[in-house]
Scaffold this active site. Structure first.
Site, short mmCIF file in Angstrom:
data_model
loop_
_atom_site.label_atom_id
_atom_site.label_comp_id
_atom_site.label_asym_id
_atom_site.label_seq_id
_atom_site.Cartn_x
_atom_site.Cartn_y
_atom_site.Cartn_z
N PHE A 1 -4.80 3.38 14.77
CA PHE A 1 -5.10 4.38 13.74
C PHE A 1 -6.27 3.87 12.91
CE2 PHE A 1 -2.13 7.94 13.20
CZ PHE A 1 -1.30 7.70 14.28
N ASN B 1 0.85 -1.19 0.00
CA ASN B 1 0.00 0.00 0.00
C ASN B 1 0.89 1.24 0.00
OD1 ASN B 1 0.54 0.82 2.83
ND2 ASN B 1 -0.43 -1.17 3.26
O1 C5P Z 1 -8.75 -2.49 10.29
P1 C5P Z 1 -7.85 -1.40 9.90
O2 C5P Z 1 -6.69 -1.85 9.05
O3 C5P Z 1 -8.50 -0.20 9.30
O4 C5P Z 1 -7.23 -0.89 11.30
C1 C5P Z 1 -6.27 0.07 11.40
C2 C5P Z 1 -5.52 -0.06 12.69
O5 C5P Z 1 -5.29 -1.43 13.02
C3 C5P Z 1 -4.15 0.56 12.61
O6 C5P Z 1 -3.79 1.02 13.90
C4 C5P Z 1 -3.27 -0.61 12.17
O7 C5P Z 1 -1.92 -0.43 12.53
C5 C5P Z 1 -3.91 -1.76 12.92
N1 C5P Z 1 -3.85 -3.05 12.22
C6 C5P Z 1 -3.11 -4.07 12.75
N2 C5P Z 1 -3.08 -5.29 12.13
C7 C5P Z 1 -3.79 -5.51 11.01
C8 C5P Z 1 -4.55 -4.48 10.46
C9 C5P Z 1 -4.56 -3.26 11.08
O8 C5P Z 1 -2.45 -3.87 13.77
N3 C5P Z 1 -3.75 -6.68 10.43
#
Ligand code: C5P
Length: 405
Positions: free
Chosen positions: A324, A207
């Protein structure tokens, strides 16, 4: 700085003579200095000079420590509040970067759990050599701090970066290190950057995260005195100074590295972790099908690191977990729901739509969502947002300290 103890490791360079002045200036400020000299350093300055100024015996030999019984090298390296290496020669940097321990100085550097501050000094070509620059990056990644080198004329007649920082610059760096910040004594984990999920050995899913926000947060927390472990995916932005850096590629590796960084008091999940990975990444490069049909990629959901760490039992769970929410629409509504779903304490919602521009850009506009409040922060640089967040965390730390007393 009164009462602080510095172990000064003097390397073999002409700048070693400047360290006599360094010892004087530190002693004047009430700092206890114990000196270790490498064999080469003794070619430039006599141990007796340092012993006279520091009022302490100068250590030079690994196996001839007369007091090995009462003070072994482990004890010697740990009895200090800070290790200063000046001049830090290319050789000393290379040894520590590669874990070599074949004399007293390198053994002490490897045995210590105390912060190390290096003041490099060497010929400009040695400084610019890819090997030295590689070692510099590795050492920064391990949390080693640097002051200098400065640019200027050198004893060898050449000009460029490589002159050791002046004694008073080193004193200032030591002072900065001893200045207690609002987060001194606390540990923090920061995840940052994108993750790369392999499709085959040459392709991956990624990304647009630059890692800029995560780096700024790690640096702001470190400046406030926290001991920061920075777990980063392959990001374009330079890693933060003064933090322990753990580079990873995939979400699975990030999860393992984040777990290994616990226990921590504070955890900030700024990484843009890929939601999915290819179920079975190919070991060989996928070839184009003669029929022209594209390969079918089966995806599996990645572990949610934030949710997993938020769900840890008290004692194992960081006391403050911050996530976040990168959203493109219904930013606040989605973020509120996300805070509850993930189980984190605070959530920073930011707009990553094209107009929001947070992803990959230098500016950010965020809303901090906690259990009982929502704060709308102004559009600002990521550095400024990080400073604001560090201030909020410091306020939380001081409230919690009061609550715990
Ligand atoms: O679900 P989403 O990706 O939108 O969530 C964002 C938050 O969750 C961010 O703080 C990101 O660092 C964390 N995250 C995580 N592990 C994942 C996906 C997101 O720690 N697999």
């Amino acid at each position: 700085m009164t009462g602080k103890r510095v172990l000064l490791i003097v390397g073999g360079g002409i700048a070693a003579y400047k360290c006599l002045e360094l010892v004087r200036r530190l002693s004047e400020r009430g700092v206890g200095v114990r000196v270790v000299m490498t064999k080469a350093a003794q070619e430039f300055v006599k141990p007796l000079s340092f012993a006279s100024l520091s009022g302490e015996k100068v250590q030079t030999e690994l196996f001839e420590l007369t007091d090995e019984v009462e003070m072994g090298h482990i004890e010697l390296s740990r009895s200090a509040d800070l290790l200063v290496v000046a001049p830090a020669t290319a050789d000393l940097m290379a040894k520590l970067a590669n874990g070599l321990a074949n004399d007293l100085a390198s053994t002490l550097l490897l045995a210590t759990d105390t912060t190390v501050l290096m003041a490099p000094a060497m010929n400009v070509r040695m400084w610019e050599h890819p090997a030295t620059q590689r070692n510099l990056e590795a050492l920064k990644g391990d949390g080693v701090l640097f002051v200098g080198p400065n640019e200027g004329g050198m004893a060898c007649g050449e000009y460029g970066p490589g002159r050791m920082a002046e004694p008073m610059e080193i004193v200032a760096a030591v002072e900065r290190q001893f200045a207690a910040g609002p987060l001194t004594g606390l540990t923090a984990l920061v995840t940052s950057g994108p993750t790369h999920e392999p499709i085959d050995p040459v392709r991956y899913i990624a990304n647009r995260s630059s890692g800029r926000q995560g780096v700024a947060i790690a640096e702001a927390l470190a400046s406030a005195g926290a001991a920061v472990t920075f777990v980063t995916g392959p990001a374009e932005h330079a890693t933060p100074l003064g933090c322990k850096v753990v580079p990873v590629e995939t979400a699975a590796q990030m999860r393992a590295a984040a777990g290994a960084a616990l226990p921590a008091d504070i955890a900030v999940f700024a990484a843009a972790v890929a939601d999915w990975r290819v179920t079975s990444a190919d070991g060989r490069k996928i070839k184009k099908d003669k029929s022209g049909a594209p390969p079918a990629l089966e995806l599996t959901e990645n572990p949610d690191i934030l949710a997993e760490i938020s769900a840890l039992p008290p004692g194992k769970r960081p006391r403050l977990v911050i996530g976040f929410a990168a959203e493109t629409n219904d930013v606040l509504k989605n973020a509120r729901a996300k805070r509850l779903r993930k189980g984190c304490d605070w959530l920073i919602a930011n707009d990553v739509s094209e107009t929001g521009g947070a992803m990959g850009g230098t500016q950010n506009q965020a809303t901090l969502i906690t259990a009982d409040a929502e704060e709308n922060w102004p559009r600002e640089t990521k550095t400024s947002l990080a400073a604001r967040l560090a201030e909020r965390i410091a306020a939380w730390a001081s409230e919690n300290e009061t609550a715990e007393c």
